[in-house]
Each structure stands twice: as structure tokens, then as C-alpha cells.
Design an enzyme around this catalytic site. Sequence first.
Site, short mmCIF file in Angstrom:
data_model
loop_
_atom_site.label_atom_id
_atom_site.label_comp_id
_atom_site.label_asym_id
_atom_site.label_seq_id
_atom_site.Cartn_x
_atom_site.Cartn_y
_atom_site.Cartn_z
NE ARG A 137 -2.97 2.59 2.86
CZ ARG A 137 -2.60 3.55 3.77
NH1 ARG A 137 -1.51 3.22 4.44
NH2 ARG A 137 -3.30 4.62 3.99
CG ASP A 195 -19.37 5.34 13.56
OD1 ASP A 195 -20.67 5.49 13.77
OD2 ASP A 195 -18.43 5.97 14.20
CB SER A 245 -17.92 -4.55 10.31
OG SER A 245 -17.65 -3.75 11.61
CG ASN A 246 -11.67 -1.18 8.82
OD1 ASN A 246 -11.13 -1.76 9.56
ND2 ASN A 246 -11.22 0.04 8.31
N GLY A 270 -10.17 -6.35 13.45
CA GLY A 270 -9.85 -5.52 14.42
C GLY A 270 -8.77 -4.60 14.35
CB ILE A 272 -3.11 -3.08 12.37
CG1 ILE A 272 -4.14 -3.34 11.26
CG2 ILE A 272 -1.84 -3.19 11.97
CD1 ILE A 272 -3.92 -2.88 9.83
CG HIS A 300 -23.66 -23.64 12.80
ND1 HIS A 300 -23.11 -24.67 11.98
CD2 HIS A 300 -22.96 -23.86 13.97
CE1 HIS A 300 -22.07 -25.34 12.58
NE2 HIS A 300 -21.92 -24.85 13.72
CG ASP A 304 -19.51 -27.14 7.41
OD1 ASP A 304 -18.27 -26.83 7.27
OD2 ASP A 304 -19.76 -27.93 6.33
#
Length: 330
Positions: A137, A195, A245-246, A270, A272, A300, A304
Site C-alpha cells: 500500500r 460509522d 466491518s472495519n 480488529g 492493527i 450455522h 459449517d
Amino acid sequence: MMIRRTIVNILVDFLLLLSSKVLTSPAVRKLGKENNIDLSTVKGSGPNGRVLKSDVLRLIPQNGNVRVSNTSSTPAMAYARNNENDDSIPLSLPQEDEIVPIRGYHRLMVKSMVSSLTVPHMVYTDEINVTALQSLRATLKPFAADKGIKLTLLPFFLKAASLALKQFPTINSSIDMDRMELRVHKKHDLGVAVDTERGLVVVVVRGCEGRSVEGIAVELTRLFALAAEGNLTEQDISNPTFTLSNIGAIGGTYMSPVVLPPQVAIGAMGKIQRLPRFVNDSSTEVEAVQIMPISWGGDHRAIDGATMARFSNAWKYYVENPQAMIFEMR
């Protein structure tokens, strides 16, 4: 009879004493006594006619010199005397509750969360080494900036998800319990939880299977701008086939993401962190790497645990080895 009358007399005297007692503090009462002032004749300027220190001091010059005891029985009493007439100390008054209507994005979230209660959830977690991806990046960032593109890691995450979905198409499906059907979607319309000041909203990057990382970045820029302005259309937020979702951009590591029906899977990335890790399984050498936790939530009834784990491993491979994404993209 004599004992009964005595008790009645005591009660009457006590009630009379209460009715005649002046509303004030012990410090003001003592000040009045030391200066021979009958507090029952003083008109109180405090709440409910409470006699304040200032009310007594206004009368003292008429009776002679002021006499105030310098002794303080406790620090609390001293504070009470010093602040008896301090109008800067606000009264704690009860406040009315605020009623907030549930509208817009919030109402959509409420409906989604209510329907999610019917989903038997499973959760799978792992950690991802994003050191190589961050390096790539950083290399591409000036090139993207020349095109007016703000390049983050999110377009790479979405493209990695699309490539992994090709290998495990069941993850990109929706469930219809009324018909007892599972619809496997060929298009990868990937939702991204955003958000905003108006609440949480999921924008949809459509057709990720045919987009490059650059194309995904351009579309994300457009959607985020519309979300910030509150100008998203129904096409921009409807019917994602899979969601990421970040949440790590705000904080947190491992989550328990909630599937948004009729989708059957969701991922939550989550924050970094720079953490120590062994160079490989057989090495005793430790190096600092950039680690990102990932948490997957699955329905579920459709997925699986083994399928979810294999999908996660495929996504992890593309993120940790971004050159593989370049190799497989058209």
C-alpha cells in the site's frame, strides 16, 4: 391514665417545637445565638424561606459588634460555614429524559438486528499478518494519489474476500427459510459497515468479482462521501451478499459479529497492532510484525465450521500474500 397524659403532652410539645423551628443551618443558628438574634423573626431569603448567613449579618450592625466563634468542630462544618451563602454552587435539579425517535439508518439497523435473532450464530477467529500488504500500500499510495484516490487497506480486504468467495461460494449466499432454499449469488455485492454521524450504515460495493483494487477504492470513495453527506440512495445500501466491518478503525480486537439476514456470513476486522512473532514455526528468532485480528460470524443453518475455516484461510492467504491477488485478477 397519668402516664398516658404525660406521653400525650410530650408529643404535643415536640410537634409545637417542630412547627416553630426555623429552617437554617447549625452555623447560622450559632451565629444568631452569639449575637442575640431571634431567628424566628428573620425573614429568610433562601429556598423555602431558609435563613441564610447573609440574612443574619444584615441585622447584626443594629445590635452591635459581630461575634463569631473561630472554632470549627469539623472540616465539614467549616466548609458549610464558608459556603453558606455561596450562590456559585448550583443546585442539582432533576432533568427530563430525552425522547429520540428511531429513524433513518438507525431504524434499518433495528430491523436487521431483530431479524438476526433468528440466526444460530457461529464465530471463527484468526490473526492476519498485514506487514507485506502495508508495504505494498505504501508503494502504491503516491500512484493512487496522482489519480485522486485515497488508498487504504480496505479495497485490498474486499478484493481478497471476493477471490476467496470464488473458492467457497456458499459463503456468498442468502437463505430463505420459508422455501427452505439457499440462493448462491454469482455477483459479489460486498457490504461495508460505515460509522457516520447519522448512525451505522452498510454501503454496498457491487460486482467486486469484476473490479480491480483500484476500481473498488474509487467506489468506496464515492460511497463514503455520500454517507457523510447523508445522500446515499437505496441502490447504495440494499441487498449486500456478504459484509465486512472495519471496526478496528475505532478500536477493539476480536469481536462476535452479527449476521445480517438473509446473508449467511460477516467478517469484522480488529485494530492493527505491532506485535512480536516468531519468524517461522521452527525458528527461535522473533521479529516485529503488523497483526490484525479477524472474526467471522456465520449462520450455522447454511455454513459449517470447516467451510468457514477454509474460507478464512483463503482470505488470509490473499491478504498476507498480496502478490497472489495480482496474479489472479483479470
